[in-house]
Design an enzyme around this catalytic site. Sequence first.
Site: not given
Length: 184
Positions: A36, A102
């Site tokens: 990222h 999650k």
Amino acid sequence: MKRITTPLNPEIIQELKAGERVSLSGIIYTARDAAHKRLVEAYLAGEELPINLEDQIIYYVGPCPAKPGRVIGSAGPTTSGRMDPYTPLLIRELGLKGMIGKGSRSQEVIEAIKEKGAVYFLAIGGAGALLAQRIKKAQVVAYEDLGPEAIYQLEVEDFPLIVGIDCYGKNAYLEGKVQYRLHT
């Protein structure tokens, strides 16, 4: 359980509701925080990105190496909050429509989801070996030097997910707590 395919389109996303179970099939990409960071730095530097994120889904995972005869090793979700510093830009500027991970997300990520009509899916932590069985193809497509944190292109079939945050900002974590309190 609702069956959906990639790439995501606005009609599909608008029908999804927080807490709903879905079965996802199609192409998704993997990326964790190191990837990222590189994507955002490249974009901000005006460089060409190694993948087109428009209408795509990123799965926050660093898969284990594949055992002989397998496509991929265990592929359980990473905690999503680690990607929160980068995610709003990917949604707003690069057209990312879905994320799988999650854990909860920051308010800034939720605002970007609502603003651009994206969705956050939850995968079950601790079920990486089972999730890997739903991955039919896996190929590194960028940042190979990051090892398991490289960007992979995955082809998934009937990948089990839960809508964590829908495009309206409803949050399965918060809604679940409310439902629990109502029934206790």
